[in-house]
Scaffold this active site. Sequence first.
Site, PDB file in Angstrom:
ATOM      1  N   ARG A   1       0.832  -1.207   0.000  1.00 48.39           N
ATOM      2  CA  ARG A   1       0.000   0.000   0.000  1.00 48.39           C
ATOM      3  C   ARG A   1       0.866   1.256   0.000  1.00 48.39           C
ATOM      4  O   ARG A   1       0.636   2.207  -0.768  1.00 48.39           O
ATOM      5  CB  ARG A   1      -0.912  -0.026   1.222  1.00 48.39           C
ATOM      6  CG  ARG A   1      -1.708   1.246   1.506  1.00 48.39           C
ATOM      7  CD  ARG A   1      -2.546   0.997   2.750  1.00 48.39           C
ATOM      8  NE  ARG A   1      -3.308   2.159   3.182  1.00 48.39           N
ATOM      9  CZ  ARG A   1      -2.896   3.027   4.113  1.00 48.39           C
ATOM     10  NH1 ARG A   1      -1.689   2.868   4.669  1.00 48.39           N
ATOM     11  NH2 ARG A   1      -3.655   4.031   4.475  1.00 48.39           N
TER      12      ARG A   1
ATOM     13  N   THR B   1      10.242 -10.319   7.443  1.00 49.48           N
ATOM     14  CA  THR B   1      10.373 -11.693   7.922  1.00 49.48           C
ATOM     15  C   THR B   1      10.118 -11.735   9.419  1.00 49.48           C
ATOM     16  O   THR B   1      10.605 -10.867  10.156  1.00 49.48           O
ATOM     17  CB  THR B   1      11.764 -12.282   7.621  1.00 49.48           C
ATOM     18  OG1 THR B   1      11.939 -13.499   8.353  1.00 49.48           O
ATOM     19  CG2 THR B   1      12.880 -11.323   7.988  1.00 49.48           C
TER      20      THR B   1
ATOM     21  N   ASP C   1      11.440 -13.733  11.334  1.00 47.36           N
ATOM     22  CA  ASP C   1      12.681 -14.169  11.989  1.00 47.36           C
ATOM     23  C   ASP C   1      13.446 -12.994  12.614  1.00 47.36           C
ATOM     24  O   ASP C   1      14.175 -13.182  13.587  1.00 47.36           O
ATOM     25  CB  ASP C   1      13.597 -14.874  10.993  1.00 47.36           C
ATOM     26  CG  ASP C   1      12.974 -16.147  10.436  1.00 47.36           C
ATOM     27  OD1 ASP C   1      12.000 -16.641  11.040  1.00 47.36           O
ATOM     28  OD2 ASP C   1      13.446 -16.635   9.394  1.00 47.36           O
TER      29      ASP C   1
ATOM     30  N   MET D   1       8.808 -20.705  15.378  1.00 42.76           N
ATOM     31  CA  MET D   1       9.656 -20.491  14.219  1.00 42.76           C
ATOM     32  C   MET D   1      10.769 -19.514  14.621  1.00 42.76           C
ATOM     33  O   MET D   1      10.944 -19.215  15.790  1.00 42.76           O
ATOM     34  CB  MET D   1       8.829 -19.918  13.068  1.00 42.76           C
ATOM     35  CG  MET D   1       7.798 -20.881  12.508  1.00 42.76           C
ATOM     36  SD  MET D   1       6.801 -20.119  11.204  1.00 42.76           S
ATOM     37  CE  MET D   1       5.823 -21.521  10.674  1.00 42.76           C
TER      38      MET D   1
ATOM     39  N   GLY E   1       6.349 -15.363  29.610  1.00 40.19           N
ATOM     40  CA  GLY E   1       6.623 -16.020  30.888  1.00 40.19           C
ATOM     41  C   GLY E   1       7.103 -17.451  30.775  1.00 40.19           C
ATOM     42  O   GLY E   1       6.796 -18.281  31.651  1.00 40.19           O
TER      43      GLY E   1
ATOM     44  N   ARG F   1       3.503 -32.295  27.455  1.00 40.85           N
ATOM     45  CA  ARG F   1       2.726 -32.190  26.217  1.00 40.85           C
ATOM     46  C   ARG F   1       3.461 -31.252  25.255  1.00 40.85           C
ATOM     47  O   ARG F   1       4.229 -30.386  25.695  1.00 40.85           O
ATOM     48  CB  ARG F   1       1.311 -31.645  26.486  1.00 40.85           C
ATOM     49  CG  ARG F   1       0.416 -32.599  27.262  1.00 40.85           C
ATOM     50  CD  ARG F   1       0.051 -33.823  26.440  1.00 40.85           C
ATOM     51  NE  ARG F   1      -0.911 -34.660  27.135  1.00 40.85           N
ATOM     52  CZ  ARG F   1      -0.610 -35.619  28.009  1.00 40.85           C
ATOM     53  NH1 ARG F   1       0.676 -35.840  28.308  1.00 40.85           N
ATOM     54  NH2 ARG F   1      -1.554 -36.329  28.573  1.00 40.85           N
TER      55      ARG F   1
ATOM     56  N   ARG G   1       2.640 -16.605  11.483  1.00 42.35           N
ATOM     57  CA  ARG G   1       2.802 -15.779  10.293  1.00 42.35           C
ATOM     58  C   ARG G   1       1.521 -15.082   9.861  1.00 42.35           C
ATOM     59  O   ARG G   1       1.562 -14.165   9.051  1.00 42.35           O
ATOM     60  CB  ARG G   1       3.270 -16.645   9.110  1.00 42.35           C
ATOM     61  CG  ARG G   1       4.699 -17.063   9.197  1.00 42.35           C
ATOM     62  CD  ARG G   1       5.224 -17.347   7.790  1.00 42.35           C
ATOM     63  NE  ARG G   1       6.445 -18.114   7.866  1.00 42.35           N
ATOM     64  CZ  ARG G   1       6.632 -19.304   7.327  1.00 42.35           C
ATOM     65  NH1 ARG G   1       5.655 -19.877   6.636  1.00 42.35           N
ATOM     66  NH2 ARG G   1       7.781 -19.920   7.447  1.00 42.35           N
TER      67      ARG G   1
END
Length: 333
Positions: A21, A124, A126, A168, A184, A258, A267
């Site tokens: 944009r 990204t 990352d 990720m 936390g 678990r 993402r």
Amino acid sequence: MRRIGVLSVGNDCPGLNPAIRSIVVNAIEQEIEVMGIKDGFEGLLNDKVDILVRNNVSGILHQGGTILGTSLFIPEKDEDLTAIKNKTIQYGITGYIILGGRNAVRSALNLQRYGVPSIIVPATIDNDLSFTDFSIGFITALEHVTQALDIIHSTAESHHRVMIVKTMGAPGGWLATFGGLAGGADFVITSSDVLNPKELLATIQHRYESGKRFSIVVVEDGVKLPEEIIDECKCSHETDPAEVVGIYIGKKLNLEWRYTNLGYIQRGGTPAAMDRIIATQMSARAVELVKMGKFYHAVGVKGFIVTEVPYSETLLNVRPVDYYIKQLAKLFY
């Protein structure tokens, strides 16, 4: 009239639409035509292109993903780079604004060798690119990780379990470390550090002995675990490292555990306000560079100041998470 091609290379992230944009609106103001290229350079090679005007980008500020689509394709072969150069001439494109992370940088550097001009805008989750403090998408993804850990806390505490949460963000460690600090987490394992198994077990053991009968361990995707853990668990190197951590804790401390992989929810979704702002700022600067004919630069932010650096192989350097932040996070284990 100048014409620029805008496209996304690599994985999607929140904030790409605000960037598109901003490019279109600022380019029109500078009397520069914008050609939207769908599905990255793969789309360009298949003539998936359209001229973008203000109406095309109206109402997309809050939308996640990218209206142009993206592709993991990186032009590396001579025939692909030559074909892109020919397409650039065919469509009268002055240069490209490439949105993305490391794949975008690799693409831009490859194209530079063939005389195809471009400007990089970092996008990204990352957040590990060397030339910018923040990349588009990181802050929104960080919010998603934080919210997920908040939610997981309640079920972990209710069942007195160790919850392994995979994020990720490899190999920089930003998403896992910042997410763990904000959410936390009781231990964070990233590929930017070497895991100390004794420290991991001692931290969780101490929590249970002090009456906190649950723990949350954040594990970055792709982390390499010490051989002693893999051998102890009788797992292969192909086994998900996050699951191996759970097996190891369960075996050594006899605790129920678990595993949750946050996956692609990191993402997606509506971009946070700060992602919208830096996307708008950096993309506007990219258009200014086009106006000046100053290609072969990567745009970034240092604090709240928009910067640009010339292309070099150092743009591919991984920027690991700040040491001070890692030490700060450990104070709360």
